[in-house]
Design a protein around this motif. Structure first.
Motif, short mmCIF file in Angstrom:
data_model
loop_
_atom_site.label_atom_id
_atom_site.label_comp_id
_atom_site.label_asym_id
_atom_site.label_seq_id
_atom_site.Cartn_x
_atom_site.Cartn_y
_atom_site.Cartn_z
N ILE A 203 0.88 -1.27 -0.17
CA ILE A 203 0.03 0.03 -0.07
C ILE A 203 0.93 1.10 -0.10
CG2 ILE A 203 -1.91 1.33 1.38
CD1 ILE A 203 -2.56 -1.67 2.20
N VAL A 206 2.91 2.07 -3.21
CA VAL A 206 1.89 2.44 -4.30
C VAL A 206 1.73 3.85 -4.17
CG1 VAL A 206 -0.12 2.32 -5.30
CG2 VAL A 206 0.84 0.14 -5.00
N ASN A 210 3.23 6.95 -6.64
CA ASN A 210 2.14 7.67 -7.25
C ASN A 210 1.79 9.02 -6.84
OD1 ASN A 210 1.65 5.45 -8.42
ND2 ASN A 210 -0.52 4.77 -7.42
N PRO A 257 4.75 -0.26 -9.84
CA PRO A 257 3.51 -0.51 -8.59
C PRO A 257 2.97 -1.54 -9.05
CG PRO A 257 3.18 1.45 -10.27
CD PRO A 257 4.73 1.11 -10.38
N VAL A 258 2.49 -1.86 -10.48
CA VAL A 258 1.64 -2.98 -10.77
C VAL A 258 2.28 -4.39 -10.48
CG1 VAL A 258 0.61 -4.17 -12.67
CG2 VAL A 258 0.42 -1.81 -12.66
N VAL A 261 1.87 -4.85 -6.47
CA VAL A 261 0.65 -5.43 -6.40
C VAL A 261 0.66 -6.74 -6.71
CG1 VAL A 261 -1.91 -5.02 -6.65
CG2 VAL A 261 -0.47 -3.03 -6.14
N LEU A 262 0.64 -7.18 -7.82
CA LEU A 262 0.45 -8.54 -8.50
C LEU A 262 1.31 -9.38 -7.51
CD1 LEU A 262 -0.06 -7.82 -12.23
CD2 LEU A 262 -1.82 -8.26 -10.45
N GLN A 265 0.02 -9.86 -4.17
CA GLN A 265 -1.25 -9.90 -4.15
C GLN A 265 -2.04 -10.35 -2.84
OE1 GLN A 265 -4.90 -11.50 -6.80
NE2 GLN A 265 -3.00 -11.67 -7.59
N PHE A 268 -1.43 -8.52 0.38
CA PHE A 268 -2.07 -6.81 0.12
C PHE A 268 -3.55 -7.24 0.16
CE2 PHE A 268 -4.04 -4.66 -3.56
CZ PHE A 268 -4.24 -3.49 -2.91
N VAL A 269 -4.49 -8.12 -0.30
CA VAL A 269 -5.77 -8.26 -0.14
C VAL A 269 -6.13 -8.38 1.37
CG1 VAL A 269 -7.68 -9.37 -0.80
CG2 VAL A 269 -6.01 -8.77 -2.56
N LEU A 272 -5.24 -5.29 3.51
CA LEU A 272 -6.30 -4.59 3.11
C LEU A 272 -7.83 -4.58 3.58
CD1 LEU A 272 -5.85 -1.76 1.37
CD2 LEU A 272 -6.95 -2.80 -0.49
N THR A 273 -8.22 -5.74 3.61
CA THR A 273 -9.37 -5.87 3.94
C THR A 273 -9.64 -6.15 5.32
OG1 THR A 273 -9.39 -8.20 3.14
CG2 THR A 273 -10.43 -6.56 1.71
N ASP A 276 -7.61 -2.46 7.78
CA ASP A 276 -8.11 -1.30 7.45
C ASP A 276 -9.33 -0.91 8.08
OD1 ASP A 276 -6.66 1.03 6.88
OD2 ASP A 276 -7.37 1.19 4.93
#
Lengths: 277, 293
Positions: A203, A206, A210, A257-258, A261-262, A265, A268-269, A272-273, A276
């Motif tokens: 997170i 990225v 960005n 960055p892609v 993330v990949l 993944q 990260f998922v 995040l879920t 947060d």
């Protein structure tokens, strides 16, 4: 047959969505390998031409109208993203450890002060932050680019939640083995938080990669152009925009960055879920 | 919630938290206070002296039709971005959640736009919708639709909304999919046995259970649309043509940095600060509700 037909619809819609989502990227990939003049006439083809791949070498080494060599701006972006990601983790982890595992005067005040930063994105304190930077003589420096973005309420909150869930038995066992607070942090707490640190890293990387408004404001020296800044500069050139080079730079700017993330993944998922909310 | 097992000591924790506190103070709290104080002051024409003017800057701001228009524009922009990003993500997540094969593949293929910078989203959409070079933009002109987002304010707004929403769909998709997968399959199964099907099952069973996620994403998306899209809007047209895509964040930058009107820009910052605080309070309310259920 009647039962199998409806099952195809979700697949069809999802595949259509995937293609639509990927279309802007594909246009950039295909366009980057084509002749700039042809693109300017509106004749961009969706089939990449292998002979045009030299453009990547060209933008990396020479850049394009409006911006310098892309290898340089990629390097600035990478350094900035890594400094911000590691900086935020390095600051937030000890802060969260202090407020969850200790009792000290003004503990909650300190926590709330950090928490307040959630409500103060750079956009709402633009000019005064710039003035602070200039009085500290940090304009146009890598430190100025990164340091103000390193404080993080989000990361502190996330670590605090993780630390609150650490079982009491673990702490007691460590204490029984004679581990002091710093050893507990290093040998037990950081290892058991590995998945959270990984998720947070994605997170924050990225986020750092960005950034746009802050670098635009604080680093006007072209040497400190991030790749995101460079590409907007290239597009902003009024006449003779070298479209194939713009597209090649866009592809190069998206890859790191892609990829992060990949590749990460799964963590990260989850991070995040679960963290947060 | 607090921990029961603690370590003794006061100096160590203070040292651990100090670096973060210093940065927070220097780069967040101090500038925020500065924004508040300079929103109450005005510089003379030469920038040599400032005087305290009370709420004059705010009165000017809210008496300025351009600012009021920017507020309205920002609300429309935020509402459109949030509605599109959430609507599309919800449909895709529901489809991906049904027991079809390849769920992991679909997730991977829809997750990556999360990594795209807001400024990059603008560039990619410009490359697609540029009236001369863009695949879609040039095509629109060929079939007789006068498409040029550099001249037409409505078209410019549509373009920034789409570019901003496009990027946010993947974030919403991740959360919707996680929310849907957290709903116990037995509840869905029971509804199915009771004869609730398709849309009705979704509306009466799934959606109510998904509401905490909906509220959470609503706030996140509004904050994203209001603040993080600065780069998207700025990179497409710099707020133009005219003022047609000038959102509040853009105005803070243009008035403060480009036009060097510190008093007005600071007052605008303070208005935005109030906006974030309201959004954060809303989020707490919803999260509190979620924790209670």
């Amino acid at each position: 047959m009647r039962r199998r037909m409806p099952a195809l619809i979700p697949h069809a819609v999802l595949i259509l969505a995937i293609l639509l989502f990927a279309l802007p990227i594909w246009i950039a990939v295909a366009g980057s390998t084509q002749d700039s003049a042809a693109i300017a006439r509106g004749e961009v083809s969706l089939v990449p031409s292998l002979s045009g791949l030299g453009v990547y070498r060209d933008v990396l080494v020479n850049g394009s109208a409006g911006a310098g060599p892309v290898w340089r701006s990629l390097l600035v972006s990478a350094a900035m993203a890594l400094a911000i990601a590691f900086g935020k983790i390095a600051l937030s982890l000890p802060s969260a450890y202090a407020v969850t595992f200790f009792r000290f005067p003004f503990r909650m005040t300190a926590f709330w002060l950090i928490f307040l930063t959630l409500m103060l994105p750079v956009e709402v304190r633009l000019i005064p932050t710039f003035q602070v930077m200039s009085s500290l003589d940090l304009i146009n420096s890598f430190t100025g680019l990164t340091i103000p973005l390193v404080a993080s309420a989000t990361a502190t909150l996330l670590f605090r939640q993780t630390f609150l869930a650490v079982p009491d038995e673990l702490v007691e066992a460590a204490r029984m083995d004679g581990a002091g607070p710093l050893r507990f942090l290093r040998d037990i707490l950081i290892p058991v938080s590995g998945a959270n640190i990984a998720a947070l890293f994605v997170i924050l990387f990225v986020y750092g990669w960005n950034q746009y408004l802050w670098p635009l404001l604080v680093a006007t020296d072209p040497k400190l152009d991030t790749v995101v800044i460079s590409i907007v500069k290239m597009v902003g050139v009024d006449t003779a925009t070298e479209w194939n080079k713009v597209m090649a730079t866009a592809v190069l700017a998206l890859i790191p960055p892609v990829a992060v993330v990949l590749v990460m993944q799964r963590w990260f998922v989850k991070g995040l879920t679960e963290g947060d909310k | 919630m607090e921990r029961r097992t603690l370590f003794p000591g006061r100096v160590l924790p203070a040292l651990l938290i100090l670096p973060q506190l210093v940065l927070t103070g220097v780069f967040f709290l101090w500038p925020a206070l500065q924004a508040i104080t300079s929103s109450l002051e005005r510089e003379d024409a030469f920038g040599t002296s400032t005087e305290f003017v009370g709420l004059d800057n705010f009165a000017d701001l809210f008496g300025d039709p351009l600012y009021l228009a920017a507020i309205g524009r920002t609300l429309v922009f935020c509402a459109c971005v949030t509605a599109i990003a959430m609507g599309v993500a919800l449909v895709l997540a529901v489809l991906a959640d049904t027991e079809i094969r390849g769920r992991a593949f679909y997730r991977t293929m829809l997750i990556w736009p999360y990594a795209v910078a807001p400024a990059m989203a603008a560039v990619l959409w410009v490359l697609m919708f540029h009236p001369q070079i863009g695949l879609v933009g040039a095509w629109l002109n060929r079939i007789g639709i006068a498409w040029d987002y550099k001249l037409d304010g409505t078209q410019a707004m549509a373009l920034v909304v789409l570019a901003a929403a496009w990027k946010q769909v993947s974030y919403n998709f991740i959360f919707f999919l996680a929310g849907l997968q957290a709903i116990p399959k037995t509840i869905i199964e029971a509804a199915r046995i009771d004869g609730a099907r398709g849309v009705r099952r979704f509306r009466t069973i799934v959606l109510p259970l998904l509401m905490p996620t909906v509220y959470f994403l609503l706030v996140v998306d509004l904050v994203y649309a209001a603040f993080d899209t600065f780069a998207t809007v700025y990179a497409v047209n710099g707020g133009g043509p005219g003022q047609s895509t000038q959102t509040l964040v853009l105005k803070v930058y243009l008035d403060g940095v480009v036009n060097a009107n510190v008093g007005s820009s600071s007052a605008q910052s303070v208005v935005l600060m109030a906006g974030v605080i309201v959004l954060c309070a809303l989020q707490f309310r919803f999260l509190g509700r979620k924790a209670a259920t």
